[in-house]
Write a protein that holds these residues in place. Structure first.
Motif, short mmCIF file in Angstrom:
data_model
loop_
_atom_site.label_atom_id
_atom_site.label_comp_id
_atom_site.label_asym_id
_atom_site.label_seq_id
_atom_site.Cartn_x
_atom_site.Cartn_y
_atom_site.Cartn_z
N MET A 1 0.83 -1.20 0.00
CA MET A 1 0.00 0.00 0.00
C MET A 1 0.87 1.26 0.00
SD MET A 1 -3.05 0.99 -0.04
CE MET A 1 -4.07 2.35 0.33
N GLU A 2 1.96 1.22 0.75
CA GLU A 2 2.83 2.39 0.84
C GLU A 2 3.48 2.70 -0.51
OE1 GLU A 2 4.62 5.64 2.49
OE2 GLU A 2 3.18 4.33 3.49
N ALA A 3 3.95 1.69 -1.21
CA ALA A 3 4.59 1.89 -2.51
C ALA A 3 3.59 2.42 -3.53
CB ALA A 3 5.21 0.59 -2.99
N GLU A 4 2.37 1.95 -3.45
CA GLU A 4 1.35 2.42 -4.39
C GLU A 4 1.01 3.89 -4.16
OE1 GLU A 4 -3.25 1.38 -5.41
OE2 GLU A 4 -1.92 -0.28 -4.84
N SER A 5 0.90 4.30 -2.92
CA SER A 5 0.59 5.70 -2.64
C SER A 5 1.77 6.61 -3.02
CB SER A 5 0.22 5.89 -1.17
OG SER A 5 1.31 5.57 -0.34
N MET A 6 3.00 6.12 -2.86
CA MET A 6 4.15 6.91 -3.28
C MET A 6 4.18 7.08 -4.80
SD MET A 6 5.63 7.97 -0.65
CE MET A 6 7.21 8.51 -1.19
N LYS A 7 3.71 6.07 -5.52
CA LYS A 7 3.64 6.19 -6.97
C LYS A 7 2.63 7.26 -7.37
CE LYS A 7 2.64 3.55 -11.17
NZ LYS A 7 1.96 4.64 -11.77
N TYR A 8 1.50 7.31 -6.67
CA TYR A 8 0.50 8.34 -6.96
C TYR A 8 1.04 9.74 -6.65
CZ TYR A 8 -2.96 4.63 -7.49
OH TYR A 8 -3.65 3.54 -7.91
N ILE A 9 1.79 9.86 -5.59
CA ILE A 9 2.38 11.16 -5.24
C ILE A 9 3.41 11.57 -6.30
CG2 ILE A 9 3.85 12.34 -3.56
CD1 ILE A 9 2.38 10.73 -1.39
N ALA A 10 4.21 10.61 -6.75
CA ALA A 10 5.21 10.91 -7.79
C ALA A 10 4.53 11.32 -9.10
CB ALA A 10 6.11 9.71 -8.01
N ASP A 11 3.45 10.64 -9.45
CA ASP A 11 2.71 11.01 -10.66
C ASP A 11 2.11 12.40 -10.53
OD1 ASP A 11 3.32 8.71 -12.00
OD2 ASP A 11 1.42 7.69 -11.53
N ALA A 12 1.57 12.71 -9.36
CA ALA A 12 0.99 14.04 -9.14
C ALA A 12 2.06 15.12 -9.25
CB ALA A 12 0.31 14.10 -7.79
N ALA A 13 3.24 14.87 -8.70
CA ALA A 13 4.33 15.84 -8.79
C ALA A 13 4.78 16.01 -10.24
CB ALA A 13 5.50 15.39 -7.92
N LYS A 14 4.79 14.91 -10.98
CA LYS A 14 5.19 14.97 -12.39
C LYS A 14 4.22 15.84 -13.18
CE LYS A 14 4.62 11.33 -15.07
NZ LYS A 14 4.84 10.05 -15.78
N TYR A 15 2.93 15.63 -12.99
CA TYR A 15 1.94 16.41 -13.73
C TYR A 15 1.89 17.86 -13.27
CZ TYR A 15 0.45 12.03 -15.75
OH TYR A 15 0.43 10.84 -16.42
N LEU A 16 2.19 18.11 -12.01
CA LEU A 16 2.28 19.49 -11.53
C LEU A 16 3.46 20.21 -12.18
CD1 LEU A 16 1.16 21.61 -9.54
CD2 LEU A 16 2.82 20.73 -7.89
N SER A 17 4.57 19.51 -12.31
CA SER A 17 5.74 20.09 -12.97
C SER A 17 5.46 20.39 -14.43
CB SER A 17 6.92 19.14 -12.85
OG SER A 17 7.24 18.91 -11.51
N ILE A 18 4.75 19.51 -15.09
CA ILE A 18 4.39 19.75 -16.49
C ILE A 18 3.46 20.97 -16.59
CG2 ILE A 18 3.13 18.78 -18.46
CD1 ILE A 18 4.20 16.03 -17.51
N GLY A 19 2.57 21.14 -15.64
CA GLY A 19 1.71 22.32 -15.61
C GLY A 19 2.50 23.60 -15.42
N ILE A 20 3.53 23.55 -14.59
CA ILE A 20 4.38 24.72 -14.39
C ILE A 20 5.13 25.06 -15.68
CG2 ILE A 20 6.41 25.57 -13.15
CD1 ILE A 20 5.32 24.05 -10.70
N CYS A 21 5.59 24.03 -16.40
CA CYS A 21 6.23 24.29 -17.70
C CYS A 21 5.24 24.93 -18.68
CB CYS A 21 6.77 23.00 -18.28
SG CYS A 21 8.27 22.42 -17.49
N SER A 22 3.98 24.55 -18.60
CA SER A 22 2.97 25.17 -19.45
C SER A 22 2.78 26.64 -19.10
CB SER A 22 1.64 24.44 -19.31
OG SER A 22 1.77 23.12 -19.74
N LEU A 23 2.86 26.96 -17.82
CA LEU A 23 2.76 28.36 -17.41
C LEU A 23 3.94 29.17 -17.93
CD1 LEU A 23 1.52 28.03 -13.72
CD2 LEU A 23 0.22 28.77 -15.71
N VAL A 24 5.11 28.56 -17.97
CA VAL A 24 6.27 29.24 -18.53
C VAL A 24 6.04 29.54 -20.01
CG1 VAL A 24 8.70 28.92 -19.16
CG2 VAL A 24 7.92 28.31 -16.88
#
Length: 81
Positions: free
Chosen positions: A1-24
């Motif tokens: 369960m812990e590894a799965e939730s960390m994967k979701y957090i990593a995916d969320a951070a990845k998509y947030l970073s892509i959104g910041i690049c879009s703002l740039v």
């Protein structure tokens, strides 16, 4: 369960970073429009400086566009890694 939730957090951070690049890229588009507006105003007020201003306009637009391309490449790298 812990590894799965960390994967979701990593995916969320990845998509947030892509959104910041879009703002740039949005900011670059705004400033590129500002460059051309300033050039048009300058040449319309004093047409004799067109050759002098054009060189700096292309250099400034190219450098500004390079920032957007770097952000786009970073977004693709983050998306597909």
């Amino acid at each position: 369960m812990e590894a799965e939730s960390m994967k979701y957090i990593a995916d969320a951070a990845k998509y947030l970073s892509i959104g910041i690049c879009s703002l740039v890229m949005i900011a670059v588009a705004k400033w590129l429009a500002e460059i051309w507006i300033t050039i048009i105003n300058t040449v319309s007020r004093n047409p004799s400086v067109k050759n002098d201003v054009t060189l700096f306009a292309y250099i400034g637009a190219g450098m500004t566009e390079a920032i957007a391309l770097y952000a786009l490449v970073l977004a693709f790298i983050m998306l597909f890694s």
